[in-house]
Design a protein around this motif. Structure first.
Motif, PDB file in Angstrom:
ATOM      1  N   PRO A 126       1.138  -1.214  -0.049  1.00  0.00           N
ATOM      2  CA  PRO A 126      -0.181   0.114   0.175  1.00  0.00           C
ATOM      3  C   PRO A 126       1.312   1.154  -0.288  1.00  0.00           C
ATOM      4  CG  PRO A 126      -0.146  -1.397   2.343  1.00  0.00           C
ATOM      5  CD  PRO A 126       0.979  -2.184   0.824  1.00  0.00           C
ATOM      6  N   ASN A 127       0.074   2.223   0.226  1.00  0.00           N
ATOM      7  CA  ASN A 127       1.083   3.394  -0.559  1.00  0.00           C
ATOM      8  C   ASN A 127      -0.088   4.296  -0.120  1.00  0.00           C
ATOM      9  OD1 ASN A 127       1.628   6.276  -1.772  1.00  0.00           O
ATOM     10  ND2 ASN A 127       3.229   4.688  -3.545  1.00  0.00           N
ATOM     11  N   VAL A 128       0.215   5.593   0.920  1.00  0.00           N
ATOM     12  CA  VAL A 128      -0.857   6.515   1.941  1.00  0.00           C
ATOM     13  C   VAL A 128       0.185   7.637   1.405  1.00  0.00           C
ATOM     14  CG1 VAL A 128      -2.182   6.942   3.113  1.00  0.00           C
ATOM     15  CG2 VAL A 128      -1.627   4.736   3.001  1.00  0.00           C
ATOM     16  N   SER A 129      -1.059   8.499   1.675  1.00  0.00           N
ATOM     17  CA  SER A 129      -0.084  10.006   0.717  1.00  0.00           C
ATOM     18  C   SER A 129      -1.351  10.679   1.368  1.00  0.00           C
ATOM     19  CB  SER A 129      -0.066   9.981  -0.634  1.00  0.00           C
ATOM     20  OG  SER A 129      -1.138  10.218  -1.379  1.00  0.00           O
ATOM     21  N   TYR A 130      -0.492  12.326   1.979  1.00  0.00           N
ATOM     22  CA  TYR A 130      -1.113  13.080   2.830  1.00  0.00           C
ATOM     23  C   TYR A 130      -0.916  14.266   1.979  1.00  0.00           C
ATOM     24  CZ  TYR A 130      -1.410   9.349   6.672  1.00  0.00           C
ATOM     25  OH  TYR A 130      -1.980   8.338   7.121  1.00  0.00           O
ATOM     26  N   GLU A 131      -2.276  15.001   1.773  1.00  0.00           N
ATOM     27  CA  GLU A 131      -1.876  16.083   1.112  1.00  0.00           C
ATOM     28  C   GLU A 131      -2.073  17.361   1.631  1.00  0.00           C
ATOM     29  OE1 GLU A 131      -0.527  14.661  -2.192  1.00  0.00           O
ATOM     30  OE2 GLU A 131      -1.995  12.501  -2.657  1.00  0.00           O
TER      31      GLU A 131
ATOM     32  N   GLU B  85      -2.683  20.892   1.409  1.00  0.00           N
ATOM     33  CA  GLU B  85      -3.054  22.787   0.618  1.00  0.00           C
ATOM     34  C   GLU B  85      -1.671  23.800   0.721  1.00  0.00           C
ATOM     35  OE1 GLU B  85      -7.052  24.010   0.728  1.00  0.00           O
ATOM     36  OE2 GLU B  85      -7.638  21.739   1.337  1.00  0.00           O
ATOM     37  N   VAL B  86      -1.295  24.156   0.433  1.00  0.00           N
ATOM     38  CA  VAL B  86      -0.703  25.810   0.321  1.00  0.00           C
ATOM     39  C   VAL B  86      -0.628  26.355  -0.342  1.00  0.00           C
ATOM     40  CG1 VAL B  86       1.783  23.412   1.393  1.00  0.00           C
ATOM     41  CG2 VAL B  86       1.452  24.113  -0.570  1.00  0.00           C
ATOM     42  N   LYS B  87       0.037  27.234  -0.277  1.00  0.00           N
ATOM     43  CA  LYS B  87      -0.073  28.463  -1.580  1.00  0.00           C
ATOM     44  C   LYS B  87       0.216  27.757  -2.664  1.00  0.00           C
ATOM     45  CE  LYS B  87      -1.747  32.227  -1.195  1.00  0.00           C
ATOM     46  NZ  LYS B  87      -2.919  33.163  -0.608  1.00  0.00           N
ATOM     47  N   GLY B  88      -0.556  27.855  -3.821  1.00  0.00           N
ATOM     48  CA  GLY B  88      -0.756  27.478  -5.091  1.00  0.00           C
ATOM     49  C   GLY B  88      -0.309  25.712  -5.159  1.00  0.00           C
ATOM     50  N   GLY B  89      -0.645  24.902  -4.298  1.00  0.00           N
ATOM     51  CA  GLY B  89      -0.352  23.508  -5.055  1.00  0.00           C
ATOM     52  C   GLY B  89      -0.857  23.138  -3.410  1.00  0.00           C
ATOM     53  N   ILE B  90      -0.039  21.546  -3.622  1.00  0.00           N
ATOM     54  CA  ILE B  90       0.188  20.427  -2.478  1.00  0.00           C
ATOM     55  C   ILE B  90       1.151  20.290  -2.759  1.00  0.00           C
ATOM     56  CG2 ILE B  90      -0.826  18.508  -2.936  1.00  0.00           C
ATOM     57  CD1 ILE B  90      -2.899  19.810  -2.459  1.00  0.00           C
ATOM     58  N   GLU B  91       1.904  19.732  -1.131  1.00  0.00           N
ATOM     59  CA  GLU B  91       2.741  19.075  -0.386  1.00  0.00           C
ATOM     60  C   GLU B  91       2.285  17.493  -0.150  1.00  0.00           C
ATOM     61  OE1 GLU B  91       5.885  19.905   0.161  1.00  0.00           O
ATOM     62  OE2 GLU B  91       5.179  22.289  -1.547  1.00  0.00           O
ATOM     63  N   SER B  92       3.009  17.000  -0.757  1.00  0.00           N
ATOM     64  CA  SER B  92       2.777  15.156  -0.523  1.00  0.00           C
ATOM     65  C   SER B  92       3.524  14.958   0.940  1.00  0.00           C
ATOM     66  CB  SER B  92       1.533  14.715  -1.782  1.00  0.00           C
ATOM     67  OG  SER B  92       1.626  13.374  -1.337  1.00  0.00           O
ATOM     68  N   TYR B  93       2.264  14.350   1.598  1.00  0.00           N
ATOM     69  CA  TYR B  93       3.466  13.480   2.338  1.00  0.00           C
ATOM     70  C   TYR B  93       3.166  11.999   1.756  1.00  0.00           C
ATOM     71  CZ  TYR B  93       5.107  18.002   4.269  1.00  0.00           C
ATOM     72  OH  TYR B  93       6.348  19.032   4.628  1.00  0.00           O
ATOM     73  N   VAL B  94       4.286  10.958   1.951  1.00  0.00           N
ATOM     74  CA  VAL B  94       3.766   9.883   1.463  1.00  0.00           C
ATOM     75  C   VAL B  94       4.465   8.713   2.329  1.00  0.00           C
ATOM     76  CG1 VAL B  94       3.506   7.786   0.043  1.00  0.00           C
ATOM     77  CG2 VAL B  94       3.311  10.501  -0.434  1.00  0.00           C
ATOM     78  N   VAL B  95       3.242   7.765   2.459  1.00  0.00           N
ATOM     79  CA  VAL B  95       3.769   6.976   3.888  1.00  0.00           C
ATOM     80  C   VAL B  95       3.994   5.041   2.843  1.00  0.00           C
ATOM     81  CG1 VAL B  95       3.818   5.332   5.715  1.00  0.00           C
ATOM     82  CG2 VAL B  95       3.153   7.400   5.380  1.00  0.00           C
ATOM     83  N   GLU B  96       4.931   4.939   2.391  1.00  0.00           N
ATOM     84  CA  GLU B  96       5.265   3.484   1.312  1.00  0.00           C
ATOM     85  C   GLU B  96       5.098   2.257   2.133  1.00  0.00           C
ATOM     86  OE1 GLU B  96       8.167   5.266  -0.898  1.00  0.00           O
ATOM     87  OE2 GLU B  96       6.380   5.647  -2.191  1.00  0.00           O
ATOM     88  N   GLY B  97       4.354   1.418   1.709  1.00  0.00           N
ATOM     89  CA  GLY B  97       4.626   0.404   2.460  1.00  0.00           C
ATOM     90  C   GLY B  97       3.869  -0.646   3.553  1.00  0.00           C
ATOM     91  N   GLU B  98       3.354   0.035   4.457  1.00  0.00           N
ATOM     92  CA  GLU B  98       2.651   0.117   5.593  1.00  0.00           C
ATOM     93  C   GLU B  98       1.593  -0.044   5.530  1.00  0.00           C
ATOM     94  OE1 GLU B  98       4.549  -0.274   8.214  1.00  0.00           O
ATOM     95  OE2 GLU B  98       6.640   0.652   7.829  1.00  0.00           O
ATOM     96  N   SER B  99       1.186  -1.731   5.836  1.00  0.00           N
ATOM     97  CA  SER B  99      -0.425  -1.548   6.058  1.00  0.00           C
ATOM     98  C   SER B  99      -0.967  -0.837   7.652  1.00  0.00           C
ATOM     99  CB  SER B  99      -0.596  -3.009   5.418  1.00  0.00           C
ATOM    100  OG  SER B  99      -0.368  -4.198   6.686  1.00  0.00           O
ATOM    101  N   VAL B 100      -0.330  -0.612   8.664  1.00  0.00           N
ATOM    102  CA  VAL B 100      -0.647  -0.452   9.840  1.00  0.00           C
ATOM    103  C   VAL B 100      -0.164   1.259  10.148  1.00  0.00           C
ATOM    104  CG1 VAL B 100      -0.876  -0.360  12.427  1.00  0.00           C
ATOM    105  CG2 VAL B 100      -1.229  -2.556  10.839  1.00  0.00           C
TER     106      VAL B 100
END
Lengths: 360, 131
Positions: B41-46, B48-63
């Motif tokens: 799994p790949n879970v991304s936390y998006e 909102e910043v001025k002008g766009g998106i900062e995405s913080y992604v946690v990869e390979g974790e199901s918990v």
């Protein structure tokens, strides 16, 4: 005595299904729960089995009211990954359709809200104006619901000089009519009695829960993707973010009326400044490389999010769609508390919900 | 064009990152998830910043740890959606009730909508017979 009153999944105040359980004591709502998923069609899963052009047609059918918004957001995500530059005229045409869609969507909600509070003359007045907008959308696009105006790399149809004149004439007509509706709404006793102080969502609660769009702006929060993260040449146009801070259903009525005037302003500017040149990339088939991107579009109900993950083939790996109702629906239990059961339908409808969008 | 920047983070870094951004007043736009071809799994936390998106992604974790106490319902609904539709677990998230289609309808009410027509006819006939 305490009771649980179920509303929905099917209810006359709602265009689409949702289920709410009201925990009431007498007539007063003490607490509420909302359940969704009654219109889930598996569109995100289907999108993994179709190519980019097929998906463009399918996502437009996520919603029957803001269909252009879905196609636009999907195309924007593809263009961002593929580093595709959309011709300026194509961008302006996208904006014109998006604002016409916002106008007809706001009129639709206004009519439903007025019908719910029992003011049927204003309901018919507003839907009469909406009909003129639908006619113009049909003239430009050939369709009244799924316009098919977006393609990856631009717009699919141009706007002729004759149509341009017809749009401007329609805007003059509905602007004059909107002024009449505005004056009647602000002065009407029935509207005031049924909407003022009803379904309050404070600015603090709206910020805490993360409300978006007109719903947030009606609680005094000046958020608008068109200003905060401009796209499709929105920064070329001069318009204001309408904000109202009585935080009740009345505030949500006023916001939509004010936003109609702003949309008219944007369409006029776009038609006046409509650049010459191509509207799309022609017959070149766009190549979308592997990557991921999330775009936001200010749909009529608020911020629409499209997250796209691609793998370099013509098929998408993941399309994740989150609509404004998904952000605004959690505010419903907060707004219902302390109100009477008789107002529940109006309060749920006041977020301008689109549950078909949300369940996708 | 709106901006989009991706940052890979570990699941241990998730809550401190969310707490920092919340303190700065940065809104959470959405939480998205998908499975890689190998099933991870790949879970991304998006955000909102001025002008766009900062995405913080946690990869390979199901918990993953829940951030519903930090971003309230704005995070709770997306976490519940991912939990119910994709089977990922968010530690600390209240999953005692469903968000998508409740397990039980209210006694009798609503249930009639999913009862097959022939059973309804049988019930109606049975009632008539008793009367």
């Amino acid at each position: 005595m305490s009771y649980i009153v179920p509303i929905g999944p099917y209810h006359p105040a709602l265009e689409e299904p949702v289920h709410a359980r009201l925990h009431v004591e007498g007539e007063e709502i003490k607490d509420a729960e909302v359940f969704i998923g009654y219109n889930h069609r598996g569109i995100e899963k289907l999108a993994q089995q179709k190519n980019f052009i097929q998906n463009l047609v399918m996502v437009e059918r996520v919603c029957g009211i803001c269909s252009h918004s879905h196609a636009l957001a999907y195309a924007m995500a593809c263009e961002a990954i593929g580093e595709i530059e959309v011709p300026k005229r194509g961008q302006y045409i996208r904006v014109i359709i998006a604002e016409l869609e916002r106008l007809h969507s706001h009129y639709l909600w206004l009519g439903i809200a007025l019908h719910l509070i029992g003011h049927d003359s204003l309901f018919m007045h507003s839907w009469d104006d909406r009909e003129a907008i639908m006619d113009i959308l049909e003239e430009i696009t050939g369709n009244r619901v799924n316009y098919g105006m977006v393609t990856i790399g631009g717009a699919r149809r141009d706007i002729s000089d004759e149509t341009r004149k017809n749009v401007l004439a329609m805007l003059d007509k509905i602007e004059a009519s909107m002024n009449v509706i505005k004056d009647m709404l602000l002065a009407d006793k029935t509207v005031a009695l049924r909407t003022k102080g009803v379904g309050v969502l404070t600015k603090e609660d709206a910020l805490r829960i993360g409300a978006v769009g007109p719903h947030a702006r009606a609680s005094g929060i000046p958020v608008d993707v068109r200003k905060d993260a401009p796209y499709s040449s929105y920064d070329d146009f001069d318009f204001d973010i309408a904000v109202f801070d009585t935080c009740d259903v009345f505030s949500r009525v006023v916001i939509r009326v004010l936003e109609n005037f702003e949309s008219i302003k944007i369409i006029r500017q776009a038609l006046d400044l409509l650049p010459k040149g191509a509207i799309n990339l022609g017959y070149r088939i766009p190549k979308i490389k592997a990557g991921e991107y999330m775009v936001r579009h200010e749909a009529p109900r608020g911020q629409l999010c499209y997250k796209l993950v691609t793998n370099g083939t013509e098929y998408t790996k993941r399309v994740s769609i989150h609509v404004p109702t998904f952000k605004n629906a959690p505010t419903v239990p907060v707004m219902l508390r302390g109100n009477s059961v008789a107002d529940a339908g109006l309060i749920i409808a006041s977020i301008d919900p689109c549950f078909s969008c949300m369940d996708r | 064009m709106q901006t989009y920047h991706k940052h890979s983070i570990t699941k241990e870094e998730l809550r401190p990152t969310a707490e920092k951004l919340r303190a700065e007043g940065v809104p959470l736009a959405m939480i998205h998830a998908y499975f890689e071809d190998d099933g991870k799994p790949n879970v991304s936390y998006e955000f909102e910043v001025k002008g766009g998106i900062e995405s913080y992604v946690v990869e390979g974790e199901s918990v993953l740890p829940s951030i519903a106490d930090i971003y309230d319902l704005g995070a709770e609904w997306p976490e519940r959606e991912i939990n119910e539709l994709m089977g990922l677990t968010f530690e600390g998230l209240d999953v005692s009730k469903r968000l998508f289609l409740p397990d039980t309808m209210l006694e009798g009410q609503g249930q009639i909508l999913v009862t097959p027509m022939d059973e309804l006819i049988k019930k109606a006939h049975g009632k008539e017979a008793k009367e």
